[in-house]
Design an enzyme around this catalytic site. Sequence first.
Site, PDB file in Angstrom:
ATOM      1  N   ASP A 348      10.138   3.252   0.424  1.00 29.94           N
ATOM      2  CA  ASP A 348       9.251   2.140   0.120  1.00 29.94           C
ATOM      3  C   ASP A 348       8.932   2.217  -1.376  1.00 29.94           C
ATOM      4  O   ASP A 348       9.267   3.185  -2.060  1.00 29.94           O
ATOM      5  CB  ASP A 348       7.997   2.158   0.997  1.00 29.94           C
ATOM      6  CG  ASP A 348       7.380   0.758   1.104  1.00 29.94           C
ATOM      7  OD1 ASP A 348       7.707  -0.104   0.269  1.00 29.94           O
ATOM      8  OD2 ASP A 348       6.569   0.529   2.022  1.00 29.94           O
TER       9      ASP A 348
HETATM   10  C1  BGC Z   1       5.850  -2.697   1.053  1.00 32.11           C
HETATM   11  C2  BGC Z   1       7.184  -2.967   1.676  1.00 32.11           C
HETATM   12  C3  BGC Z   1       7.975  -3.925   0.820  1.00 32.11           C
HETATM   13  C4  BGC Z   1       8.098  -3.336  -0.568  1.00 32.11           C
HETATM   14  C5  BGC Z   1       8.912  -4.189  -1.508  1.00 32.11           C
HETATM   15  C6  BGC Z   1       5.966  -2.305  -0.404  1.00 32.11           C
HETATM   16  O1  BGC Z   1       4.730  -2.249  -1.024  1.00 32.11           O
HETATM   17  O2  BGC Z   1       5.206  -1.674   1.780  1.00 32.11           O
HETATM   18  O3  BGC Z   1       7.032  -3.478   2.968  1.00 32.11           O
HETATM   19  O4  BGC Z   1       9.233  -4.163   1.384  1.00 32.11           O
HETATM   20  O5  BGC Z   1       6.806  -3.185  -1.115  1.00 32.11           O
HETATM   21  O6  BGC Z   1       8.271  -5.343  -1.825  1.00 32.11           O
END
Ligand code: BGC
Length: 824
Positions: A348
């Site tokens: 993530d």
């Molecule tokens: C979120 C993810 C997301 C990623 C990219 C993160 O902060 O937890 O779900 O895919 O950002 O935007």
Amino acid sequence: MVTTTRRLRAHRAKYVCAKRHLVSPLVALQLPGVTSTSILASAAAFALFAGACTRAGSGAPDLASTPASVALRPPLTPSDTRMERFVDSVLAGLTLEEKLGQLTQNVLSAAVTGPQLPEASTADIRAGRIGSFLGTSGAEVTRNLQRVAMEQSRAKIPLLFAYDVIHGFRTIFPTPLAEAASWDPAAVERAARVAAAEGAANGLHWTFAPMVDIARDPRWGRIIEGSGEDPYLGSVMAAARVRGFQGADSTTGTPHKLRDTLTLIATAKHFVSYGAAEGGRDYNVADVPPRTLREIYLPPFHAAANAGARSVMASFNELDGVPMHANGELINGVLRREWGWDGILVSDYTGVMELLNHGVAADTAEAARISIRAGVDVDMVSTFFFKKLPAEVAAGRVPIAVIDSAVRRVLRAKYERGLFEDPYRFSNVARERALTLAPAFVAEARDMARRSIVLLKNEGGVLPLRKDLRAIAVIGPLADDATSALGAWAGAGRPEDAVTPLAGIRQAVGAGGRVLYARGASADTADSSGFAESVRVAREADAVVLVIGEREDMSGEAHSRSSLDLPGVQNELARTVYAAARASGKPMVAVLMNGRPLSVPWLAENVPAIVEAWHLGVQTGPALADVLFGDFNPSGKLPVSVLRTVGQVPTYYNHKNTGRPPVEGIRWNSKYIDVPWTPLWPFGHGLSYTTFAYDTPRVSKTEIGPTDSLTVSVDVTNTGARAGEEVVQLYVRDDAASVTRPVKMLRGFRRVMLRPAERRTLTFTLRPQDLAFYDLRMRHVVEPGSFTVWAAGSSDGGQPVRFRVVGTTAEVPDRGPLPAGWRP
Ligand code: BGC
């Protein structure tokens, strides 16, 4: 050494598709009921290649980064020896830095448009420091960036463009929680298919969806992004979305069509137990016992892996002291080794870096080392892999085989997307123009939206409303809020694309009808100066529709709440408007728009009709009007319990019985003294404009062996005056076992459309897997004993019927919650 370009040319010549069909997007998208429209006619001109090439052979799984002590399942992805040879040859030509570049994903703002490219990013691409981008889209931009990779970098490896296409790219569909309320996996699969087609036409290859986290705490803002509280419903929705995004083809049994330019790589996220954040506070610690992890949080990931999700994202949380970006036991152990999944494990956003804050890595090198060894392939945004792993490899702390395995997974994805043949195949401006907000897509969004609406209460048949009323009052801070209609995580959605409830009601009543509007209050301030105007329009109208709830920025990532109440003075607004409506004898409907289920005990007690409308996307207004005026008979069911008060958290239908199960009126058992222990509305609840009667279910056998299946049949009759669709739900309980079992577990559901007085028999199969659980030794077993079954229109209904499992305990392999080859 053969250069990559030459290898590509040679490869292109060799890659011959066994079946190559020219089909129209209409066929490729498999949108039933969509006939020729101008958009599809124009889009058909692109004659998209939808026929997947037949894959032959079966290769060995790549074990370099997984322990070898446990028997491995064959990989869940179709193996292609030509692909493996090609990927190996590309890999052999890369320097360590270029390999790590493939494992590095950086963010590039969506604001970047046209030929202007940011110099920092192009320099990274040129130097081979980047393998994929997050957050940028557009046929032209992606083409330009791709050109830098193909023409100016040494390795000439195409980039992947990833994006959070969560519930639509530009044509925004209902939020995922809302879609789950449809209990209609076929519709949800179509919605994901549209989102993929539109996203892919905007230059994208990869989406970070579906989110398949189970959420038992509505304070958690990201409850909006998943399918609610139940692992079975969550698994069905996870599989449906993966199929939709990746273009599974039911007619041919093709698990995905990633070569197709109408699909996206799906990412099941966030692995795992992210939804169990303590206190409902986003990113917080999850404390989940192993059995609950196996039975509640892991199944939707298992279903997504079985459905062929080519990517999984690690979650921000720690689990029992181990942050998920460092959790080799679950990533390499369960996901890869036990389930045989072999896709890309993406971190993530700065998840690798956050190992420092978690306190399991003393420095950036350790964070990179721990995380790649745990099975993370792609480092989103931290850039620690790129910066720190060369020294780790040189020092022998990270085997090069671990890096190579990760790079192979990325290269396979690029190969499967056909990017080595034509890196620009997703960057087609004409296709982008033709498919963005295409009328057929918007029509799908309306259909999905009305299927997502749940009729919570309809006392005295207040709904549906007549369209020929003299005047309708539409009141409330969300009635004309287009941004909130789109909901959180609205991709590239724009408020101007959305039709608000007010606009939808106006369209529905047409020029002949009068619609009076008052905003009444803001969604979150104490200002009640608009109440008087609301009372005035309520008195003037023949019926009142009050649209209240949460704005789109009150849920979603990092938007947890400590209260489940209507924010601001909306409850007071409701009371005031209700008093005015009641005094003048006007029917009143409360429409709730929210990201999470709200605690609305006063409304539930007083307002005769209540509609749960979530955040329904671009077609919020028309879909809501379809339901309010009876052009669509609602059939949605709650995917999550609605609580009376935040103090009841966590409350979920599949709870344990306890030694003192709650009984109202008797003191010393498990309840509260100030509020009933039950939810306001239970999981699975949802009304229709007709009524359904259930007979007692019948089981095919009253005794079965532990590895046998049986069927459960139930007769359902439409006892009302309108045709309607019911979601018939099958629940099971293991009455006594070696460990405690939930009081009920959803194990199947089916939609049935019935005309007035029509009666149909629905039959469900219960397999050993549906009765099995993890015992004291964490074996997945079916134990002998008594089981109870219910078939009902909600988790709190139904007449029980029993059967027995006889014989001795049998171990049943846990192959995931859905039957092999499951499809909607
Ligand atoms: C979120 C993810 C997301 C990623 C990219 C993160 O902060 O937890 O779900 O895919 O950002 O935007």
